[in-house]
Motif scaffolding. Structure first.
Motif: not given
Length: 550
Positions: A429-435
């Protein structure tokens, strides 16, 4: 949560009782690594599976039966039975099946109790399911990628209820498969495999697709006696006089990025710098209701709590701002931390200014307004249902998905496996913090390599543990774990805050299956199928020798 050995209350219970017996004196619990491996919460799954699939001649899978014998160990103190129940949350994986049966037997033995480990149960279930799908492909002479494609739940079927009762929120599994096949240049891998076989080398390719259930609920474990529904996560947020924001939560910092996520969310919502946000852990008597990390839940759950509290605080600040600017609250516009009266030049106040006014000039507030610029929200997953008499329930809120391709080479003279390449396409889904997601994924692969190839608690015939140090209990290192190539697809969850899905357990749901499928693909010309993990050189070599004798 936190991926490795955790949970269980042995140390805290023992020290509490000893402290009580000594009149309240402080007691220190010390457990070294050898003691932990021998008697602590160090052992995860010990299972024996029988899996049957009902399949049409065109490769359509219509039903599945799983018979599982689950070794709990000597006691239930490590919540090992929960790991046998959790596979119900994603029982049929990415596949559309008309029916499924779970024949589960949990037995107590004189072994060390089984404890939670990353994934908490589905990784071995996924492994045997994907091995079974590969067996279908070989039996029908079909490409394993195409068998999966044929059986995927289509994108327009979501939300989709699987036979075990849980509901998948969203997904596009075919797009994930297409992406990972493109990344890995799958056709070229098959060509390389054919060339290697002509040279007497055994390359194998694993293509697997799995679900990661996220944001757990207790109802998922009803079949092993968990009676509850609803897992709360709370936060209290507030401004101080200097415009700094404090978020008070109930879980410890464990290195998984949740404190950073809270700071991101509040900084974005109130138009401040992340350095202006402090996250403080409170003790259990002071914090709002909370559970903390576990079951790929906290990123989604704390987002819901933070946004809920932020909205309540914004509404409170908005009433004060409207009173100060002498307009009705509905006339205000709120954007980037600023309250504005549209069309009126200079009629604006930052949220931090409003909060400072509440703290320093209570005489300027509406009569019914308390001078406290803070708010609390306790979030729990919506739409969860009590389990029925067969354990079926809407349990896990989200269903992240991943497709992995692994390329391995097996040395048939030694049984050694070398991973030559690894590719991942995933959708959380939506990546709240990709790292953070990147780290979660790579770490999950490392633990998956350990599960598939290395890690095992070995006992002799007298019941003595033979793997009580890291000289004997083998852990994956940088030399065994490949640096993977990754791609991200996004199908936002319609049920979760900001469309995010749980991703904390990540690639361990998929990596063991991908590696095992690749090993069996490599050994297929020899008529060898490895069905026990870890697939150590000794086990693989013995399987090859037995096949040669036959």
């Amino acid at each position: 949560g936190s991926f490795g050995g955790k949970g269980g209350f042995r140390g805290s219970f023992v020290t509490s009782m000893l402290s009580r017996k000594t009149g309240g004196r402080p007691i220190k619990w010390t457990e070294d690594r050898m003691e932990y491996l021998m008697a602590g919460g160090s052992q995860a799954w010990d299972r024996h599976y029988r899996v049957s699939l009902a399949v049409k001649n065109d490769g359509t899978i219509t039903a599945m039966k799983v018979e599982l014998l689950h070794d709990l160990g000597a006691t239930a103190e490590g919540f090992g039975a929960i790991g046998a129940a959790k596979p119900l949350a994603s029982f049929v994986g990415c596949y559309r099946m008309e029916a499924a049966e779970y024949d589960l037997k949990i037995v107590a033995t004189n072994k060390l109790f089984s404890s939670p480990y990353r994934g908490m149960g589905p990784p071995p279930h996924n492994c045997v399911l994907e091995l079974a799908v590969d067996t279908v492909a070989r039996g029908l002479g079909m490409d394993p990628a195409e068998v999966r494609r044929k059986n995927f739940i289509p994108p327009d079927a979501f939300p989709y209820t699987i036979p075990s009762g849980n509901e998948y929120d969203s997904g596009n599994y075919e797009a994930l498969l297409d992406k990972v096949l493109e990344m890995s240049n799958y056709r070229e891998l098959r060509r390389r495999q054919e060339e290697a076989r002509k040279e007497g080398r055994y390359l194998g390719i694993g293509v697997v697709s799995t679900i990661e259930p996220g944001v757990f609920d207790w109802n998922a474990y009803a079949i092993v006696g968990m009676p509850m529904t609803g897992v709360p996560e709370g936060v209290t947020i507030g401004f101080d006089m200097l415009g700094k924001i404090t978020a008070r939560i109930g879980f410890a910092h464990e290195g998984q990025g949740q404190y950073t996520l809270i700071s991101q969310l509040l900084a974005d919502y109130f138009g401040v710098e992340m350095s202006d946000v402090r996250v403080i852990q409170q003790d259990s008597l002071s914090a709002p209701p909370h559970f903390g990390p576990g079951g790929s839940r906290l990123g989604v759950a704390i987002t819901g709590a933070v946004l809920g509290a932020a909205e309540r605080l914004r509404a409170k600040l908005g009433r004060v701002a409207a009173h100060l600017m002498q307009c009705p609250p509905e006339a205000l516009e709120y954007r980037d931390g600023m309250f504005r009266v549209p069309g009126v030049e200079g009629a604006e106040m930052h949220a931090a200014q409003v909060a400072a006014t509440m703290l320093a000039r209570s005489d300027l507030l509406p009569e019914d307004m308390d001078p406290s610029p803070e708010a609390t929200c306790v979030w729990t997953a919506p739409g969860r249902t009590p389990a029925d008499d067969q354990g079926r329930a809407k349990s896990y809120l989200t269903a992240a998905a991943a497709c992995h391709v692994a390329l391995v080479e097996v040395d048939v003279e030694t049984g050694k496996v070398k991973i030559l390449g690894y590719w991942i396409a995933d959708d959380c889904g939506t990546r709240l913090n990709p790292v953070t997601v990147e780290g979660m994924t790579q770490g999950g692969v490392a633990q998956g390599v350990g599960a598939a190839l290395l890690e095992e608690a070995v006992y002799d015939e007298e019941g003595q543990l033979l793997t009580s140090t890291f000289m004997d209990y083998l852990l994956p290192t940088i030399h065994e774990v490949p640096m993977t190539e990754k791609a991200a697809l996004v199908t936002p969850s319609p049920f979760a805050p900001l469309g995010a899905k749980g991703v904390g357990e990540g690639a361990i749901h998929t990596a063991p299956a991908a590696i095992m499928c690749a090993i069996n693909d490599a050994l297929a010309p020899l008529g060898v199928q490895v069905t026990e993990v870890p697939a150590t050189p000794n086990r693989i070599w013995k399987a090859i020798q037995e096949a040669r004798k036959a």
